[in-house]
Write a protein that holds these residues in place. Structure first.
Motif, PDB file in Angstrom:
ATOM      1  N   THR A  43      -5.849  -0.902   6.607  1.00  0.00           N
ATOM      2  CA  THR A  43      -4.666  -1.723   6.385  1.00  0.00           C
ATOM      3  C   THR A  43      -4.732  -2.994   7.221  1.00  0.00           C
ATOM      4  OG1 THR A  43      -3.319   0.247   5.976  1.00  0.00           O
ATOM      5  CG2 THR A  43      -2.145  -1.780   6.499  1.00  0.00           C
TER       6      THR A  43
ATOM      7  N   LEU B 249       0.827  -1.204   0.000  1.00  0.00           N
ATOM      8  CA  LEU B 249       0.000   0.000   0.000  1.00  0.00           C
ATOM      9  C   LEU B 249       0.869   1.265   0.000  1.00  0.00           C
ATOM     10  CD1 LEU B 249      -2.727  -1.083   2.595  1.00  0.00           C
ATOM     11  CD2 LEU B 249      -2.979  -0.940   0.106  1.00  0.00           C
TER      12      LEU B 249
ATOM     13  N   ILE C 216      -0.732   3.864   5.397  1.00  0.00           N
ATOM     14  CA  ILE C 216      -0.664   2.495   5.908  1.00  0.00           C
ATOM     15  C   ILE C 216      -1.057   2.383   7.376  1.00  0.00           C
ATOM     16  CG2 ILE C 216       1.046   1.793   4.214  1.00  0.00           C
ATOM     17  CD1 ILE C 216       3.180   2.090   6.362  1.00  0.00           C
TER      18      ILE C 216
ATOM     19  N   VAL D 121      -0.604   4.887  -0.523  1.00  0.00           N
ATOM     20  CA  VAL D 121      -1.767   4.759   0.353  1.00  0.00           C
ATOM     21  C   VAL D 121      -1.299   4.842   1.806  1.00  0.00           C
ATOM     22  CG1 VAL D 121      -3.687   3.279   1.054  1.00  0.00           C
ATOM     23  CG2 VAL D 121      -2.930   3.303  -1.333  1.00  0.00           C
TER      24      VAL D 121
END
Length: 237
Positions: free
Chosen positions: A76, A64, A71, A69
């Motif tokens: 997650t 990710l 995390i 993205v």
């Protein structure tokens, strides 16, 4: 372990990369090398459920992160747990796996509300917070407690230094240097039976899930942990 491996591998890999393949993504390559080392360590530990959770989160987290993205999020954790349960259904019946998962959830909850704190403040507060959050469910299931248990917060802080030091010592003939002290710690720690109702443990899980959205649940969860600690101390006093 991942940080230590990355620290030692980064310099030689950078030299090789700059000389032979500068077009490669260095951090990505190093991650997969470190991931391979961690998987080998996981195999040595015979795929301990808690370590499987940790390894799975590292892999998912980097995947990710590599795509920009965030995390440190509940998503997650949910993705990592879902993938691990899909590949290893037996983990569903592992207490250590769920305790490990609950521990990470408690960390994410704390960071959600206090990520603005200084790193050293978060580091210290997390050890206290995780201890209090996991105490109700752990005592409800295992029902044993002792005075040494209270010192586990300080011991956990020390173990942050213990692990890398022992790892380095195992590269020398003195790998078992700390073993007598560690064994003595466990042998001298007296534990007694305590009674914490299962509904208290389940309540801590429900509150933790609620704390993902509501800060009121966060505070009630902390109070429940403190109350449980007080009850356990009263029972062994």
């Amino acid at each position: 372990m991942s940080l230590i491996a990355y620290f030692f591998l980064r310099a030689p890999y950078r030299w090789v990369q700059n000389r032979y393949f500068p077009y490669r993504h260095g951090n990505r390559d190093l991650f997969w090398v470190v991931g391979g080392l961690l998987f080998a360590y996981l195999a040595i530990l015979e795929f301990n459920p808690a370590m499987i959770r940790s390894f799975g989160m590292i892999i998912v987290g980097y995947w990710l992160y590599d795509r920009g993205v965030k995390i440190i999020s509940f998503q997650t954790l949910l993705i990592a747990i879902g993938i691990l349960l899909a590949f290893f259904p037996r983990l569903f019946f592992s207490l250590s796996f769920w305790f490990s998962t609950f521990g990470v959830l408690s960390i994410f909850i704390f960071v959600r509300y206090y990520e603005h704190w200084k790193p050293w403040q978060i580091f210290l507060a997390l050890h206290i917070w995780c201890y209090l959050v996991l105490l109700p469910i752990s005592l409800a299931i295992f029902a044993i407690f002792g005075w040494a248990h209270i010192g586990s917060i300080a011991i956990a802080l020390i173990f942050n230094l213990y692990y890398p030091v022992v790892l380095a010592l195992h590269l020398t003939p003195w790998g078992n240097f700390f073993d007598p002290y560690l064994i003595g710690l466990f042998e001298t720690a007296e534990v007694k039976k305590v009674v914490i109702p299962m509904w208290v443990g389940i309540g801590s899980i429900v509150l933790a899930l609620g704390a993902m959205k509501r800060k009121e649940a966060f505070w009630v969860l902390g109070v429940l942990g403190i109350t449980t600690l007080g009850s356990a101390i009263y029972q062994i006093a």
